[in-house]
Structure formats: C-alpha cells, structure tokens
Design a protein around this motif. Sequence first.
Motif, PDB file in Angstrom:
ATOM      1  N   ALA A 119     -13.796  14.987   7.061  1.00  0.00           N
ATOM      2  CA  ALA A 119     -14.419  13.908   6.292  1.00  0.00           C
ATOM      3  C   ALA A 119     -13.542  13.666   5.069  1.00  0.00           C
ATOM      4  N   GLY A 120     -12.873  12.533   5.050  1.00  0.00           N
ATOM      5  CA  GLY A 120     -11.895  12.287   3.999  1.00  0.00           C
ATOM      6  C   GLY A 120     -12.302  11.176   3.059  1.00  0.00           C
ATOM      7  N   HIS A 121     -11.305  10.647   2.358  1.00  0.00           N
ATOM      8  CA  HIS A 121     -11.536   9.628   1.334  1.00  0.00           C
ATOM      9  C   HIS A 121     -10.321   8.721   1.273  1.00  0.00           C
ATOM     10  N   ASN A 122     -10.449   7.622   0.555  1.00  0.00           N
ATOM     11  CA  ASN A 122      -9.279   6.815   0.231  1.00  0.00           C
ATOM     12  C   ASN A 122      -8.815   7.223  -1.158  1.00  0.00           C
ATOM     13  N   TYR A 123      -7.880   8.158  -1.207  1.00  0.00           N
ATOM     14  CA  TYR A 123      -7.317   8.643  -2.460  1.00  0.00           C
ATOM     15  C   TYR A 123      -5.871   8.170  -2.631  1.00  0.00           C
ATOM     16  N   ARG A 124      -5.442   7.187  -1.843  1.00  0.00           N
ATOM     17  CA  ARG A 124      -4.029   6.840  -1.785  1.00  0.00           C
ATOM     18  C   ARG A 124      -3.532   6.128  -3.048  1.00  0.00           C
TER      19      ARG A 124
ATOM     20  N   ASN B 168      -4.677   8.356  -6.426  1.00  0.00           N
ATOM     21  CA  ASN B 168      -4.920   7.158  -7.227  1.00  0.00           C
ATOM     22  C   ASN B 168      -5.411   7.402  -8.645  1.00  0.00           C
ATOM     23  N   SER B 169      -5.578   8.653  -9.057  1.00  0.00           N
ATOM     24  CA  SER B 169      -5.903   8.956 -10.458  1.00  0.00           C
ATOM     25  C   SER B 169      -5.797  10.451 -10.693  1.00  0.00           C
ATOM     26  N   GLY B 170      -5.753  10.831 -11.971  1.00  0.00           N
ATOM     27  CA  GLY B 170      -5.759  12.247 -12.308  1.00  0.00           C
ATOM     28  C   GLY B 170      -7.081  12.903 -11.963  1.00  0.00           C
ATOM     29  N   THR B 171      -8.172  12.160 -12.111  1.00  0.00           N
ATOM     30  CA  THR B 171      -9.482  12.689 -11.720  1.00  0.00           C
ATOM     31  C   THR B 171      -9.507  12.980 -10.228  1.00  0.00           C
ATOM     32  N   THR B 172      -8.980  12.046  -9.440  1.00  0.00           N
ATOM     33  CA  THR B 172      -8.899  12.249  -7.996  1.00  0.00           C
ATOM     34  C   THR B 172      -8.083  13.495  -7.664  1.00  0.00           C
ATOM     35  N   ALA B 173      -6.988  13.713  -8.396  1.00  0.00           N
ATOM     36  CA  ALA B 173      -6.171  14.901  -8.159  1.00  0.00           C
ATOM     37  C   ALA B 173      -7.011  16.171  -8.301  1.00  0.00           C
TER      38      ALA B 173
ATOM     39  N   ALA C  36       0.854  -1.189   0.000  1.00  0.00           N
ATOM     40  CA  ALA C  36       0.000   0.000   0.000  1.00  0.00           C
ATOM     41  C   ALA C  36       0.892   1.242   0.000  1.00  0.00           C
ATOM     42  N   GLN C  37       0.336   2.394   0.347  1.00  0.00           N
ATOM     43  CA  GLN C  37       1.144   3.621   0.354  1.00  0.00           C
ATOM     44  C   GLN C  37       2.274   3.506   1.367  1.00  0.00           C
ATOM     45  N   GLY C  38       3.510   3.741   0.889  1.00  0.00           N
ATOM     46  CA  GLY C  38       4.664   3.594   1.755  1.00  0.00           C
ATOM     47  C   GLY C  38       5.862   4.330   1.213  1.00  0.00           C
TER      48      GLY C  38
ATOM     49  N   LEU D 173      -4.308  18.089   1.778  1.00  0.00           N
ATOM     50  CA  LEU D 173      -4.432  17.045   0.758  1.00  0.00           C
ATOM     51  C   LEU D 173      -3.988  15.690   1.295  1.00  0.00           C
ATOM     52  N   ARG D 174      -2.918  15.673   2.068  1.00  0.00           N
ATOM     53  CA  ARG D 174      -2.424  14.397   2.600  1.00  0.00           C
ATOM     54  C   ARG D 174      -3.393  13.808   3.619  1.00  0.00           C
ATOM     55  N   VAL D 175      -3.998  14.661   4.430  1.00  0.00           N
ATOM     56  CA  VAL D 175      -4.995  14.171   5.382  1.00  0.00           C
ATOM     57  C   VAL D 175      -6.247  13.714   4.647  1.00  0.00           C
ATOM     58  N   LEU D 176      -6.666  14.499   3.655  1.00  0.00           N
ATOM     59  CA  LEU D 176      -7.870  14.185   2.885  1.00  0.00           C
ATOM     60  C   LEU D 176      -7.749  12.842   2.179  1.00  0.00           C
ATOM     61  N   ARG D 177      -6.581  12.541   1.612  1.00  0.00           N
ATOM     62  CA  ARG D 177      -6.430  11.305   0.829  1.00  0.00           C
ATOM     63  C   ARG D 177      -6.425  10.063   1.718  1.00  0.00           C
TER      64      ARG D 177
END
Length: 368
Positions: free
Chosen positions: A216-221, A51-56, A26-28, A199-203
């Motif tokens: 309130a975040g997301h899994n954007y990793r 995890n994607s350009g759309t997510t960015a 995973a993210q590391g 952004l890092r907390v949100l992802r």
Amino acid sequence: MIPITVVDVADAEPLVAEVLRSGVIAQGPMVKRFEGLFAEVAGTKHAVAVNSGTTALVASVQALGLRPGDEVITSPFTFVATLNAVLEAGATVRFADIRADDFNLDPDAVADAITERTKAIMPVHLYGQTADMGALMPLADERGLHVIEDAAQAVGAKFDGKPAGSFGVGCFSLYATKNVTTAEGGVVTTSDDDLADRLRVLRNQGMRARYQYEMAGHNYRMTDVHAAIGIPQMERIAELTAKRQRNAQRLTEGLTGTPGLKLPQVLPGREHVWHQYTVQVLPDAAMSRDELAAALTERGVGNGIYYPKLVFDYDCYRGHPQVPQVKVADFPTAAAAAEQVLSLPVHAALTDEELTTIITTVREVLGA
C-alpha cells in the motif's frame, strides 16, 4: 529591509526550460540526476527524492516498519513537521530535552526516555549543525534502535567528517527557504539497498512496475521540474555553504561582547552549514527577545523566531493519543531556548554592507 532569507534560483532557468521542452515533467531523468548529486554530498549509496521534507520523514518511518504503539524519541524544540510526520505514520512520540550548546537532542536525556516500546531515535540537526551523533549512534546500537535523522536544515553538515544523513536514515527538506531548494521537495538518504528499494516502491503508489503493486503506497514523487531547480545548487553547494560560513564568522566577530546576547557555537568536530544564525537574548539583556525582534524589524533588519513554543505546546496536540501529555517545565533547556532564540540573516546573498548594518544595528539596540 535586509531579508532573513533570499531565494535565488535564476541559474536553474536553462534546465527548467529543458524539462518543459522535453514533455517529461513528472518524475524522470532530472530526478535521477538530482538524486545522484545528493547522494554524493550525503555520503550514501542512495538518495530517494520525494515531494517534501515532511514526506521524507513519513516515508522513512513507514519503510522501517514502525507500527502503532511504537515510540520515536525526538526533540521538543523543532518545526512541527517532525512531530506531524511521526503521527501521520502511526507511531507515538516521546520527547527528550536538548543541550544548550547546540539546540540538539541531549543524548543523556534520550537514554532516560527510552522504554520497551522505543523503536527509533529522531535527532533534529537544528539550524545547520548536527546533533551529537558520536553519542547517539552507540546508544541506538546498544538498544537496537533505528536512527532517523531530521536533517531538514543540514544539507552538507558534518560530524567528525561524516555527512548528515549518512548515520541512520537521512531526511532532508528542499523547501524554498532551505540552503538548497527545489521550491518544494525532500530527500531520503541511506546506504541500505533494501530500504532504498522499499522507499522507491512506496513513493510510487506501491508499484515496482506499472500496475504491479507490492505494498500500500503513496504518491510521494518529486517532479523533474523541481529537480531541475535544485541541480545547479547541488553543483555549487560547496560555494554556497562557504558563503554562509563566512557570513556567520563575520557576524560572530562583530557581535562578540554584545551585552545580553549569547552567540551560536560551532562545536568541535562539526561542520556547521548555517541554515540559521541563531542568537539567544538572555534575561540580563536591555530588552526581551520579542522587543529586540520588533526593534530590528523597525530598523530594516529581518529576523525570525525558530521556534516560539515547544512543538507539543499547542491545543491541537493536547489529548492526542500519540502525544504524551507532558509539561513545558519538563524540558527546561528547550523551554529557555523557545523564549530566547532569535535568528539573524546569514544567507549567501548578503553583502558586506548588509552584514555591517546587521551588526551595527543589533549592537546599538542592545546598548553595546
């Protein structure tokens, strides 16, 4: 068939194997290493892998605090992710026409589109050449607007020596067909420490530390497996870009003078990274754009139409509350581009023989 794009990530095999052996998939640490390389290319303090350009794009709109009713001005001539990202983040889209010389937002049209609800401008650096940031940034500063660069196709591109992604908040795609790929992935670039932190907390589901939620975040990793695919390309990006630039120069030299064909331009002060080499098939050509595309395909020359319609011109957006009900005719330059553009192979894996075949075939089909 000479393909419109080639995916070659063989040099990533050792790093991918290292990740798989490590058990940290995973993210590391590979993601962190990739982010460092990307920030260096983008000329920013931070690069936040997602995890994607759309997510960015979505994450950038969210992290900047745009709310329902806030407007984002962008291009109608773009991939649908540009529009979808703004809608997913809850904002409203407004469109401005493009310029004929670079397929990017026309700063004058942007100025006319600004309303009291406008909060951000989202230029799209289409095909690998930046928009006119020399005009757009002063406009944004004057009006107090955020700038979110849709740089999905423009990693390494520059405007007056300044990299794409370093003007406002940069949003990049690392999809399989991009100049740098991680198979799926994206990056947000910024030199704003607070924004990068959000952004890092949100992802990461809104967590700063495990089970310590701040929003309130997301899994954007991004995963370490994906980062490992991209690291060797980032280390070779100057070489890969130079190959595309040489191929584009060869195509321009060979296709100059072809009747009915308008060739792409590299505008003064810009460094084009040639995600696509996009010509325009003009009304006086021997055949239409679609006929040329079919003829080239039949003769073994891959090609692509990016994009055949304006981004809002689909049934799913008609009546959408966050999409203004506009007409194609309201954007004449973008509408003409959608009818005329055709992209030819320019990728780094092309051989001299293939370039000669592309040039010869195009000229023959158009009667040059």
